[in-house]
Motif scaffolding. Structure first.
Motif, mmCIF file in Angstrom:
data_model
loop_
_atom_site.group_PDB
_atom_site.id
_atom_site.type_symbol
_atom_site.label_atom_id
_atom_site.label_comp_id
_atom_site.label_asym_id
_atom_site.label_seq_id
_atom_site.Cartn_x
_atom_site.Cartn_y
_atom_site.Cartn_z
ATOM 1 N N ILE A 175 17.021 15.007 19.712
ATOM 2 C CA ILE A 175 16.813 14.490 21.069
ATOM 3 C C ILE A 175 15.826 13.325 21.045
ATOM 4 C CG2 ILE A 175 15.928 15.046 23.369
ATOM 5 C CD1 ILE A 175 16.910 17.906 22.945
ATOM 6 N N LEU A 176 14.731 13.490 20.292
ATOM 7 C CA LEU A 176 13.720 12.439 20.207
ATOM 8 C C LEU A 176 14.295 11.175 19.581
ATOM 9 C CD1 LEU A 176 10.769 11.686 20.667
ATOM 10 C CD2 LEU A 176 10.242 12.620 18.389
ATOM 11 N N GLN A 177 15.104 11.328 18.529
ATOM 12 C CA GLN A 177 15.737 10.168 17.893
ATOM 13 C C GLN A 177 16.643 9.430 18.879
ATOM 14 O OE1 GLN A 177 17.605 10.859 14.011
ATOM 15 N NE2 GLN A 177 16.309 12.671 13.774
ATOM 16 N N CYS A 178 17.423 10.186 19.643
ATOM 17 C CA CYS A 178 18.334 9.566 20.609
ATOM 18 C C CYS A 178 17.569 8.802 21.680
ATOM 19 C CB CYS A 178 19.216 10.636 21.256
ATOM 20 S SG CYS A 178 20.436 11.377 20.141
ATOM 21 N N MET A 179 16.493 9.397 22.193
ATOM 22 C CA MET A 179 15.707 8.731 23.215
ATOM 23 C C MET A 179 15.058 7.457 22.666
ATOM 24 S SD MET A 179 16.189 10.565 25.923
ATOM 25 C CE MET A 179 17.808 11.048 25.292
ATOM 26 N N ARG A 180 14.567 7.523 21.446
ATOM 27 C CA ARG A 180 13.950 6.343 20.838
ATOM 28 C C ARG A 180 14.970 5.244 20.571
ATOM 29 N NH1 ARG A 180 9.945 9.327 16.393
ATOM 30 N NH2 ARG A 180 8.199 9.688 17.840
ATOM 31 N N ALA A 181 16.203 5.656 20.260
ATOM 32 C CA ALA A 181 17.255 4.662 20.006
ATOM 33 C C ALA A 181 17.700 3.964 21.286
ATOM 34 C CB ALA A 181 18.454 5.336 19.333
ATOM 35 N N GLY A 182 17.488 4.628 22.451
ATOM 36 C CA GLY A 182 17.839 3.986 23.717
ATOM 37 C C GLY A 182 18.720 4.802 24.630
ATOM 38 N N ALA A 183 18.990 6.063 24.292
ATOM 39 C CA ALA A 183 19.828 6.896 25.158
ATOM 40 C C ALA A 183 19.071 7.299 26.420
ATOM 41 C CB ALA A 183 20.293 8.135 24.403
ATOM 42 N N ASN A 184 19.792 7.374 27.540
ATOM 43 C CA ASN A 184 19.202 7.827 28.799
ATOM 44 C C ASN A 184 19.351 9.327 28.997
ATOM 45 O OD1 ASN A 184 20.644 4.991 29.343
ATOM 46 N ND2 ASN A 184 18.755 5.060 30.518
ATOM 47 N N GLU A 185 20.465 9.878 28.484
ATOM 48 C CA GLU A 185 20.766 11.293 28.693
ATOM 49 C C GLU A 185 21.196 11.920 27.374
ATOM 50 O OE1 GLU A 185 20.455 12.725 31.669
ATOM 51 O OE2 GLU A 185 20.242 10.925 32.939
ATOM 52 N N PHE A 186 20.862 13.215 27.215
ATOM 53 C CA PHE A 186 21.269 13.967 26.024
ATOM 54 C C PHE A 186 22.044 15.193 26.490
ATOM 55 C CE2 PHE A 186 20.917 17.111 22.715
ATOM 56 C CZ PHE A 186 21.083 16.373 21.539
ATOM 57 N N LEU A 187 23.268 15.377 25.940
ATOM 58 C CA LEU A 187 24.121 16.499 26.315
ATOM 59 C C LEU A 187 24.559 17.243 25.073
ATOM 60 C CD1 LEU A 187 26.494 14.582 28.775
ATOM 61 C CD2 LEU A 187 24.520 15.973 29.412
ATOM 62 N N THR A 188 24.767 18.552 25.234
ATOM 63 C CA THR A 188 25.336 19.344 24.134
ATOM 64 C C THR A 188 26.822 19.562 24.394
ATOM 65 O OG1 THR A 188 24.700 21.394 25.270
ATOM 66 C CG2 THR A 188 23.178 20.519 23.607
ATOM 67 N N TRP A 189 27.570 19.689 23.317
ATOM 68 C CA TRP A 189 29.028 19.861 23.386
ATOM 69 C C TRP A 189 29.385 21.345 23.410
ATOM 70 C CZ3 TRP A 189 33.304 17.166 24.323
ATOM 71 C CH2 TRP A 189 34.535 17.723 23.925
ATOM 72 N N PRO A 190 30.283 21.754 24.340
ATOM 73 C CA PRO A 190 30.873 20.987 25.451
ATOM 74 C C PRO A 190 29.878 20.880 26.599
ATOM 75 C CG PRO A 190 31.730 23.209 25.468
ATOM 76 C CD PRO A 190 30.864 23.118 24.246
ATOM 77 N N PRO A 191 29.906 19.793 27.367
ATOM 78 C CA PRO A 191 28.883 19.557 28.387
ATOM 79 C C PRO A 191 29.155 20.329 29.673
ATOM 80 C CG PRO A 191 30.450 17.758 28.376
ATOM 81 C CD PRO A 191 30.861 18.677 27.259
ATOM 82 N N ASP A 192 28.077 20.640 30.400
ATOM 83 C CA ASP A 192 28.207 21.202 31.750
ATOM 84 C C ASP A 192 28.552 20.066 32.706
ATOM 85 O OD1 ASP A 192 27.581 23.764 30.936
ATOM 86 O OD2 ASP A 192 25.415 23.439 31.192
ATOM 87 N N GLU A 193 29.509 20.312 33.595
ATOM 88 C CA GLU A 193 30.009 19.239 34.452
ATOM 89 C C GLU A 193 28.995 18.792 35.504
ATOM 90 O OE1 GLU A 193 33.871 19.674 36.065
ATOM 91 O OE2 GLU A 193 34.761 20.454 34.207
ATOM 92 N N GLU A 194 28.292 19.724 36.132
ATOM 93 C CA GLU A 194 27.408 19.352 37.237
ATOM 94 C C GLU A 194 26.256 18.440 36.791
ATOM 95 O OE1 GLU A 194 26.147 18.490 40.732
ATOM 96 O OE2 GLU A 194 28.020 19.575 40.369
ATOM 97 N N PRO A 195 25.537 18.763 35.700
ATOM 98 C CA PRO A 195 24.495 17.824 35.242
ATOM 99 C C PRO A 195 25.060 16.462 34.864
ATOM 100 C CG PRO A 195 24.205 19.966 34.221
ATOM 101 C CD PRO A 195 25.528 20.007 34.910
ATOM 102 N N PHE A 196 26.259 16.455 34.291
ATOM 103 C CA PHE A 196 26.877 15.184 33.909
ATOM 104 C C PHE A 196 27.164 14.333 35.141
ATOM 105 C CE2 PHE A 196 30.659 12.599 32.996
ATOM 106 C CZ PHE A 196 30.207 11.883 31.898
#
Length: 323
Positions: A86-107
């Motif tokens: 998660i930290l790597q993704c945020m540092r790379a520039g991601a706004n949101e982090f989701l796990t597979w398969p994603p929950d629809e409402e947060p998405f």
């Protein structure tokens, strides 16, 4: 309502189909493009990056996208919520982090936040509103209602308004409005590589009310299944030029109709108060829900009531007009 542009980066076809359905089925329409530069150079508003496999490759994709599209909302999708990942993704520039398969409402909540940021950034520029009219059967009055709504919108709002005729071979929008178009919808989707503002204006014919018409094709086999992607991209191009887009989608569910439904802010299912029409309307509603294009965007119109409403609306407008 914002018309967002989405991009899905993955080599997994199942992943692409799943997120394509999620992007198109929310309350805010998202047009999904291929992983290439759009023909008109429009940057994506939403990017979904598959980071389930090689994390290094996923981070590289995110960094490249953030540099190329600073305003885009980037979603990283992984198999588990590992804190280091998660930290790597945020540092790379991601706004949101989701796990597979994603929950629809947060998405969908994240999509709504992106749309709100986009509208704030646009300032006072109005977002296009797309209205799709779909009949429960032939002769339900779909074209009549679509054409009258288009004329009244153009006449009263004085804003750029266009109506598209999606019916292959048997489109009647131009006939109803008494105009003779030189070009049709096919000329637009076959020339998307040059579809700038001037070109699209040249293809459309203007009615005296101010409504512009992109006429239906004379070919019975087009637009067809192979044209669905081009129809979706055309919707996105028109949304940059018009404030109101109306679509006469006929009464057949096909790939082009589905592309229009996904782009709609509001879908109107036109039905008559008879048994075959009501039965078909129920079946079509079920099918639209299966496609993921339903929810709060669908409204059912009883044709005769809708036509009476339009008539009363016109009379009221004339009476209230200042002398």
């Amino acid at each position: 309502m914002a018309q967002l542009v989405g991009l899905i980066l993955t080599e997994d076809e199942g992943f692409k189909q799943h997120f394509g359905r999620l992007l198109r089925s929310g309350a805010i329409p998202v047009s999904v493009i291929d992983d290439r530069i759009a023909r008109d150079g429009t940057p994506p508003d939403v990017v979904v990056v598959d980071a389930r496999g090689d994390a290094t490759s996923g981070m590289s994709h995110i960094e490249r996208l953030r540099a190329a599209h600073p305003a885009a909302g980037i979603f990283a999708v992984a198999l588990n919520a590992d804190p280091n990942l998660i930290l790597q993704c945020m540092r790379a520039g991601a706004n949101e982090f989701l796990t597979w398969p994603p929950d629809e409402e947060p998405f969908h909540g994240a999509i709504r936040r992106i749309a709100a940021r986009r509208e704030t950034a646009q300032g006072s520029r109005p977002a296009a509103t797309t209205l799709v009219f779909f009949g429960s059967k032939g002769g339900a009055g779909t074209t009549t209602i679509a054409v009258n709504c288009g004329v009244e919108l153009a006449r009263l709002s004085k804003r750029p308004t266009v109506i598209l005729d999606l019916k292959a071979g048997l489109g009647e929008v131009a006939l109803f409005l008494g105009v003779r178009p030189r070009f049709s919808l096919l000329d637009a989707i076959d020339n998307l590589h040059r579809a700038d503002r001037e070109f699209l204006r040249e293809l459309a014919v203007k009615h005296k009310s101010g409504l512009e018409i992109l006429a239906g094709s004379d070919h019975f086999d087009r637009p067809g299944a192979a044209d669905a992607g081009a129809i979706e991209e055309l919707m996105r191009l028109l949304a940059r030029q018009y404030e109101y887009i109306l679509i006469d989608a006929g009464s057949q569910i096909n790939s082009c109709t589905v592309a229009a439904l996904y782009a709609a802010d509001q879908m109107f299912l036109v039905a008559n108060p008879d048994v075959p029409s009501v039965r078909n309307a129920q079946r079509l509603l079920d099918r639209v829900r299966q496609l993921g294009a339903a929810g709060e965007r669908v409204r059912v119109l009883k044709a005769r009531s809708a036509i009476r409403f339009i008539t009363r609306f016109r009379v009221t407008t004339r009476r209230c007009r200042p002398r």
